[in-house]
Motif scaffolding. Structure first.
Motif, PDB file in Angstrom:
ATOM      1  N   LYS A 169       0.822  -1.205   0.000  1.00  0.00           N
ATOM      2  CA  LYS A 169       0.000   0.000   0.000  1.00  0.00           C
ATOM      3  C   LYS A 169       0.857   1.257   0.000  1.00  0.00           C
ATOM      4  O   LYS A 169       0.625   2.175  -0.748  1.00  0.00           O
ATOM      5  N   GLN A 170       1.858   1.251   0.879  1.00  0.00           N
ATOM      6  CA  GLN A 170       2.665   2.446   1.051  1.00  0.00           C
ATOM      7  C   GLN A 170       3.531   2.748  -0.150  1.00  0.00           C
ATOM      8  O   GLN A 170       3.698   3.879  -0.533  1.00  0.00           O
ATOM      9  N   SER A 171       4.140   1.724  -0.694  1.00  0.00           N
ATOM     10  CA  SER A 171       5.242   1.990  -1.598  1.00  0.00           C
ATOM     11  C   SER A 171       4.892   1.761  -3.053  1.00  0.00           C
ATOM     12  O   SER A 171       5.644   2.141  -3.924  1.00  0.00           O
ATOM     13  N   GLY A 172       3.763   1.128  -3.319  1.00  0.00           N
ATOM     14  CA  GLY A 172       3.496   0.775  -4.696  1.00  0.00           C
ATOM     15  C   GLY A 172       4.349  -0.395  -5.147  1.00  0.00           C
ATOM     16  O   GLY A 172       4.452  -0.679  -6.330  1.00  0.00           O
ATOM     17  N   MET A 173       4.975  -1.073  -4.203  1.00  0.00           N
ATOM     18  CA  MET A 173       5.747  -2.259  -4.565  1.00  0.00           C
ATOM     19  C   MET A 173       4.794  -3.373  -4.945  1.00  0.00           C
ATOM     20  O   MET A 173       3.751  -3.531  -4.332  1.00  0.00           O
ATOM     21  N   PRO A 174       5.162  -4.148  -5.945  1.00  0.00           N
ATOM     22  CA  PRO A 174       4.268  -5.245  -6.322  1.00  0.00           C
ATOM     23  C   PRO A 174       4.372  -6.380  -5.313  1.00  0.00           C
ATOM     24  O   PRO A 174       5.295  -6.436  -4.519  1.00  0.00           O
ATOM     25  N   ASP A 175       3.404  -7.251  -5.372  1.00  0.00           N
ATOM     26  CA  ASP A 175       3.438  -8.459  -4.583  1.00  0.00           C
ATOM     27  C   ASP A 175       4.293  -9.458  -5.333  1.00  0.00           C
ATOM     28  O   ASP A 175       3.907  -9.925  -6.384  1.00  0.00           O
ATOM     29  N   PHE A 176       5.459  -9.746  -4.813  1.00  0.00           N
ATOM     30  CA  PHE A 176       6.305 -10.689  -5.544  1.00  0.00           C
ATOM     31  C   PHE A 176       5.824 -12.112  -5.303  1.00  0.00           C
ATOM     32  O   PHE A 176       5.371 -12.456  -4.235  1.00  0.00           O
ATOM     33  N   LYS A 177       5.981 -12.940  -6.344  1.00  0.00           N
ATOM     34  CA  LYS A 177       5.572 -14.333  -6.273  1.00  0.00           C
ATOM     35  C   LYS A 177       6.494 -15.108  -5.351  1.00  0.00           C
ATOM     36  O   LYS A 177       6.062 -15.851  -4.497  1.00  0.00           O
ATOM     37  N   LEU A 178       7.763 -14.931  -5.593  1.00  0.00           N
ATOM     38  CA  LEU A 178       8.756 -15.769  -4.943  1.00  0.00           C
ATOM     39  C   LEU A 178       9.671 -14.926  -4.053  1.00  0.00           C
ATOM     40  O   LEU A 178      10.038 -15.340  -2.968  1.00  0.00           O
ATOM     41  N   ALA A 179      10.020 -13.761  -4.545  1.00  0.00           N
ATOM     42  CA  ALA A 179      10.982 -12.939  -3.826  1.00  0.00           C
ATOM     43  C   ALA A 179      10.364 -12.425  -2.538  1.00  0.00           C
ATOM     44  O   ALA A 179       9.179 -12.163  -2.461  1.00  0.00           O
ATOM     45  N   ASP A 180      11.209 -12.302  -1.541  1.00  0.00           N
ATOM     46  CA  ASP A 180      10.784 -11.811  -0.240  1.00  0.00           C
ATOM     47  C   ASP A 180      11.595 -10.547   0.025  1.00  0.00           C
ATOM     48  O   ASP A 180      12.815 -10.574   0.067  1.00  0.00           O
ATOM     49  N   MET A 181      10.860  -9.416   0.157  1.00  0.00           N
ATOM     50  CA  MET A 181      11.554  -8.132   0.269  1.00  0.00           C
ATOM     51  C   MET A 181      12.555  -8.116   1.422  1.00  0.00           C
ATOM     52  O   MET A 181      13.521  -7.365   1.391  1.00  0.00           O
ATOM     53  N   ALA A 182      12.308  -8.893   2.452  1.00  0.00           N
ATOM     54  CA  ALA A 182      13.242  -8.898   3.579  1.00  0.00           C
ATOM     55  C   ALA A 182      14.449  -9.765   3.247  1.00  0.00           C
ATOM     56  O   ALA A 182      15.594  -9.309   3.275  1.00  0.00           O
ATOM     57  N   ALA A 183      14.185 -11.009   2.892  1.00  0.00           N
ATOM     58  CA  ALA A 183      15.281 -11.960   2.703  1.00  0.00           C
ATOM     59  C   ALA A 183      16.072 -11.675   1.431  1.00  0.00           C
ATOM     60  O   ALA A 183      17.268 -11.927   1.369  1.00  0.00           O
ATOM     61  N   ASP A 184      15.399 -11.162   0.435  1.00  0.00           N
ATOM     62  CA  ASP A 184      16.048 -11.020  -0.869  1.00  0.00           C
ATOM     63  C   ASP A 184      16.378  -9.574  -1.208  1.00  0.00           C
ATOM     64  O   ASP A 184      16.553  -9.241  -2.373  1.00  0.00           O
ATOM     65  N   PHE A 185      16.464  -8.752  -0.191  1.00  0.00           N
ATOM     66  CA  PHE A 185      16.691  -7.343  -0.479  1.00  0.00           C
ATOM     67  C   PHE A 185      18.007  -7.097  -1.214  1.00  0.00           C
ATOM     68  O   PHE A 185      18.075  -6.283  -2.132  1.00  0.00           O
ATOM     69  N   ALA A 186      19.029  -7.834  -0.810  1.00  0.00           N
ATOM     70  CA  ALA A 186      20.330  -7.667  -1.459  1.00  0.00           C
ATOM     71  C   ALA A 186      20.231  -7.999  -2.948  1.00  0.00           C
ATOM     72  O   ALA A 186      20.848  -7.337  -3.781  1.00  0.00           O
ATOM     73  N   VAL A 187      19.455  -8.998  -3.276  1.00  0.00           N
ATOM     74  CA  VAL A 187      19.275  -9.377  -4.682  1.00  0.00           C
ATOM     75  C   VAL A 187      18.566  -8.254  -5.434  1.00  0.00           C
ATOM     76  O   VAL A 187      18.910  -7.940  -6.574  1.00  0.00           O
ATOM     77  N   LEU A 188      17.599  -7.645  -4.770  1.00  0.00           N
ATOM     78  CA  LEU A 188      16.871  -6.547  -5.408  1.00  0.00           C
ATOM     79  C   LEU A 188      17.833  -5.418  -5.779  1.00  0.00           C
ATOM     80  O   LEU A 188      17.739  -4.835  -6.852  1.00  0.00           O
ATOM     81  N   GLU A 189      18.763  -5.137  -4.883  1.00  0.00           N
ATOM     82  CA  GLU A 189      19.725  -4.069  -5.165  1.00  0.00           C
ATOM     83  C   GLU A 189      20.598  -4.414  -6.370  1.00  0.00           C
ATOM     84  O   GLU A 189      20.828  -3.580  -7.243  1.00  0.00           O
ATOM     85  N   VAL A 190      21.081  -5.643  -6.389  1.00  0.00           N
ATOM     86  CA  VAL A 190      21.915  -6.092  -7.505  1.00  0.00           C
ATOM     87  C   VAL A 190      21.111  -6.058  -8.808  1.00  0.00           C
ATOM     88  O   VAL A 190      21.580  -5.568  -9.833  1.00  0.00           O
ATOM     89  N   ALA A 191      19.882  -6.551  -8.721  1.00  0.00           N
ATOM     90  CA  ALA A 191      19.030  -6.603  -9.911  1.00  0.00           C
ATOM     91  C   ALA A 191      18.780  -5.201 -10.443  1.00  0.00           C
ATOM     92  O   ALA A 191      18.715  -4.975 -11.651  1.00  0.00           O
ATOM     93  N   ARG A 192      18.649  -4.258  -9.542  1.00  0.00           N
ATOM     94  CA  ARG A 192      18.429  -2.882  -9.964  1.00  0.00           C
ATOM     95  C   ARG A 192      19.626  -2.355 -10.761  1.00  0.00           C
ATOM     96  O   ARG A 192      19.465  -1.750 -11.815  1.00  0.00           O
ATOM     97  N   GLU A 193      20.827  -2.605 -10.234  1.00  0.00           N
ATOM     98  CA  GLU A 193      22.020  -2.147 -10.944  1.00  0.00           C
ATOM     99  C   GLU A 193      22.112  -2.786 -12.324  1.00  0.00           C
ATOM    100  O   GLU A 193      22.403  -2.122 -13.306  1.00  0.00           O
ATOM    101  N   ASP A 194      21.884  -4.085 -12.366  1.00  0.00           N
ATOM    102  CA  ASP A 194      21.969  -4.790 -13.644  1.00  0.00           C
ATOM    103  C   ASP A 194      20.940  -4.236 -14.628  1.00  0.00           C
ATOM    104  O   ASP A 194      21.243  -4.041 -15.807  1.00  0.00           O
ATOM    105  N   ALA A 195      19.734  -3.998 -14.123  1.00  0.00           N
ATOM    106  CA  ALA A 195      18.666  -3.513 -15.002  1.00  0.00           C
ATOM    107  C   ALA A 195      18.981  -2.103 -15.497  1.00  0.00           C
ATOM    108  O   ALA A 195      18.790  -1.787 -16.671  1.00  0.00           O
ATOM    109  N   ALA A 196      19.497  -1.268 -14.612  1.00  0.00           N
ATOM    110  CA  ALA A 196      19.829   0.101 -15.000  1.00  0.00           C
ATOM    111  C   ALA A 196      20.921   0.084 -16.070  1.00  0.00           C
ATOM    112  O   ALA A 196      20.868   0.831 -17.047  1.00  0.00           O
ATOM    113  N   GLU A 197      21.894  -0.774 -15.862  1.00  0.00           N
ATOM    114  CA  GLU A 197      23.001  -0.867 -16.806  1.00  0.00           C
ATOM    115  C   GLU A 197      22.494  -1.302 -18.182  1.00  0.00           C
ATOM    116  O   GLU A 197      22.850  -0.720 -19.200  1.00  0.00           O
TER     117      GLU A 197
END
Ligand code: ADP
Ligand code: MG
Length: 687
Positions: free
Chosen positions: A627-655
């Motif tokens: 509700k707060q962030s507009g973040m989607p409901d991930f199927k598999l990813a867990d925003m807490a456990a997989d946060f580091a992956v999200l950061e990496v994925a962001r860099e890769d996607a931006a690149e």
């Protein structure tokens, strides 16, 4: 010749063997419509049917074990329709008792000398297994030796049906699964190829294999999510169809000089970031975050001034009427020297006034329009909307913001929030936005002292009110909102109001709650602003943005009912003037995190620190409630456990999105098609 590969998304789930029309209907309830949906319906855990030997299991463990039946089954009946079957079974050279409850059908299958695999709970003292599942090797053992997926099921869909059907889908359509990640990334992270990963997440050979599959699919999910944001951002820049605001720095300097205070360095820095964006040919999409009281309003005022001086109009959208009116007052005051025309549009503006206002807006007579959701109605037409500012962004849906945005050809957008989060989190969660942060608050502010008090010590609270009132100051008393019953809340606030009136007959006590009409609310806010009311009892309607510098005392009743960021917001209503201010939390928290929250509030009045501790307490998953962030409901990813992956994925996607190749090369045609399908490009042609 091969027929062209069908896309899994276009194959209705009905085409999978075993899916009847009624079953198809049932699957819809799980959001499963296509073969792709079914293959992406991942298990949330596995049941372990791997064979073990008796020597390696401990008492009470669940095991799967192979044996031979050595005794005739014995049946004991108890209760109505209840039965217990036992059979002596030889396992690893020992005689063990296998026990079944209420499985009469098994009796005839338990023939002497027959091999069997048993899955169940091991009781070492009784040398007994309570069987939950059994298979006979002469009939084939589908489960024995495997990890069996466990899906979320219900209704007419059973676990075993789901297993069978997904297995069938994998066999029937698995070969259609195609790699969708760029090859270089698959290589870089040694990711399991997609086809393997989807197969192994359903049917891992061993736990490590399952983890490998999960790792790949989590990365895929987060990378594709980030790619949408990053591609959108790049697209926006490449399109360059925004307004180039030609801003004369001299005008900004003069305006800054007219302010009753000097801008802090932090304010100057973010003003420069914003103005630099506004001069660019692409539409700005910037998040401005800063603690309550950091001085975001004046920053917004400068940005709006710049848009107007460049020949356009500005809009400021806020979540409540009270806040809209307050912004109207402060902007009108700030703009006195500039000649800018401001106007207020809320739901309670009269029809006649509204008509005049809309006409003026369309003719360009109004420079800056301030208001609530009323701004996004269809008939609100600007002559030339150059900048949209939204305040307290978490209260607006992404949709409302984008509607407002479409009211201009491609206006710049500045989104302000007082729920600051660490920068890395911000750029990750709001991947399509640039982020500006005001870190320091204006100098000379006296830190707010926060005290946590039990309900039994209300006398001390009254003492506080008395002391501040005698010194000529004012107090808020906030009663919590109990979601289920607005009526109860209001009653709660009224009771508090009556009690305070009795306690302080010489003071004027006011009441503000959500059931009052707008004009009633205005009246009471105005009276509080003018110090005609000394104590204001309110439900959380005052939460956002209200500015009464003479108020020095914030009392929050049942404070444990509020989240940390909300408590911090409420506290930010005091400490706005030159007097020392206090926040009293009245609470008897029953949980450890409740007590922890009170402690955090006492420890610090820095919003970034509060956010950091909040994040620690709740984890990013909860912190970024969708509700707060507009973040989607991930199927598999867990925003807490997989946060580091999200950061990496962001860099890769931006690149990737920044590479020219991404937009033209055939290699990425699949990814571009995916983005187009998700309407990231809103109908624009890509290639
Ligand atoms: P917020 O960031 O919470 O929206 P406001 O914009 O309401 O904060 O500012 C809080 C108060 O601080 C206002 O009364 C405003 O006039 C004042 N203020 C803003 N900037 C400065 C500054 N540089 N120096 C002193 N006071 C300031
Ligand atoms: Mg504000």
């Amino acid at each position: 010749m091969n027929t062209p590969a069908a896309s899994l998304e276009s194959i209705p789930v009905r085409q999978i063997k075993g899916v009847s029309a009624p079953k198809e209907q049932e699957l819809h309830a799980f959001g499963i419509y296509t073969a792709q949906d079914l293959l992406n319906y991942f298990p949330f855990r596995y049941e372990d049917y791997r064979l073990r030997s008796l020597t390696e299991v401990k008492d009470g463990e669940k095991i799967t074990i192979q044996g031979v039946i050595r005794g005739l089954p014995m049946v004991a009946r108890f209760g109505k329709g209840k039965a217990r079957i036992t059979a002596k079974t030889e396992i690893d050279g020992q005689l063990v008792t296998a026990v079944w409850f209420n499985r009469m059908f098994i009796k005839d299958q338990l023939q002497l000398g027959r091999e069997i695999t048993l899955t169940g709970k091991w009781d070492a003292h009784r040398m007994q297994i309570t069987v939950v599942d059994s298979e006979f090797p002469d009939k084939g053992t589908a489960k024995t030796g495997t990890l069996q997926p466990v899906y979320s099921v219900g209704g007419g869909i059973t676990q075993s049906w789901m297993r069978k059907t997904i297995r069938q889908a994998l066999e029937q359509l698995g070969p259609l699964l195609q790699e969708n990640l760029p090859e270089q990334l698959v290589r870089k992270y040694r990711l399991m190829p997609r086809q393997d990963a989807v197969f192994h997440i359903h049917h891992p050979d061993d736990p490590k294999d399952g983890q490998g599959a999960r790792r790949r699919l989590v990365y895929e999910e987060l990378f594709l999510f980030q790619l949408k944001l990053q591609a959108y951002r790049m697209m926006n820049r490449r399109k360059a169809d925004g307004i180039v605001h030609r801003v004369d720095p001299e005008i900004i300097r003069q305006f800054a000089a007219s302010l009753p205070f000097e801008l802090t360095d932090a304010q100057k820095k973010v003003v420069n970031e914003i103005l630099a964006d506004m001069r660019q040919p692409f539409a700005m999409n910037r998040l401005l975050q800063g603690d309550v009281g950091a001085g975001k309003t004046v920053v917004a005022a400068i940005a709006l001034l710049a848009a107007v001086k460049a020949g356009h109009q500005g809009a400021l959208m806020v979540p409540t009427e009270i806040l809209a009116e307050q912004h109207m007052r402060s902007l009108t005051r700030l703009y006195e020297v500039t000649g800018l025309q401001t106007a207020l549009l809320t739901g309670s503006v009269s029809e006649r006034k509204r008509r005049d206002l809309l006409a003026g807006l369309q003719m360009g007579l109004i420079d800056v329009l301030i208001g609530t959701h009323a701004l996004i109605q269809d008939d609100v037409i600007f002559r030339s909307l150059g900048l949209v500012v939204t305040d307290e962004q978490h209260r607006f849906g992404v949709n409302q913001r984008s509607i407002l945005r479409r009211k201009g050809p491609s206006p710049d957008v500045l989104t302000m929030t007082a729920t600051p989060i660490p920068r890395t989190l911000a750029i990750t969660a709001f991947g399509d936005m640039e982020v500006s942060t005001i870190k320091e608050r204006p100098k000379g502010r006296i830190p707010i002292q926060t005290h946590w008090i039990k309900h039994s010590m209300m006398d001390r609270v009254f003492g506080f009110i008395r002391r501040e009132a005698d010194a000529g100051r004012q107090a808020y008393v906030i009663c919590p909102l109990i979601e289920e019953s607005e009526k109860l809340d209001v009653q709660n606030a009224i009771d508090q109001f009556v009690q305070l009136q009795q306690q302080f007959p010489d003071l004027k006590v006011g009441l503000l709650h959500g059931r009052m009409t707008t004009s009633e609310k205005d009246e009471i806010m105005k009276a509080f602003g003018d110090n005609e009311v000394q104590v204001l009892v309110a439900t959380t309607v005052v939460e956002v943005g209200v500015d009464v510098p003479n108020a020095t005392l914030m009392i929050i009743m049942d404070a444990e009912r509020f989240g940390l960021s909300q408590l911090h917001q409420l506290r930010g209503r005091v400490g706005r003037g030159s007097h020392a201010s206090f926040c009293i939390l009245v609470a008897d928290p029953k949980t450890e995190t409740g007590r922890e929250r009170m402690a955090v509030m006492q420890d610090t009045d820095d919003g970034f620190e509060v956010a950091r501790r909040d994040l620690e307490l709740r984890g990013p998953g909860d912190f970024f409630g969708t509700k707060q962030s507009g973040m989607p409901d991930f199927k598999l990813a867990d925003m807490a456990a997989d946060f580091a992956v999200l950061e990496v994925a962001r860099e890769d996607a931006a690149e990737l999105a920044a590479e020219g190749d991404f937009w033209t090369s055939d290699t990425y045609a699949g990814l571009r098609a995916m983005l187009a399908k998700d309407q990231i490009f809103q109908g624009e042609q890509l290639d």
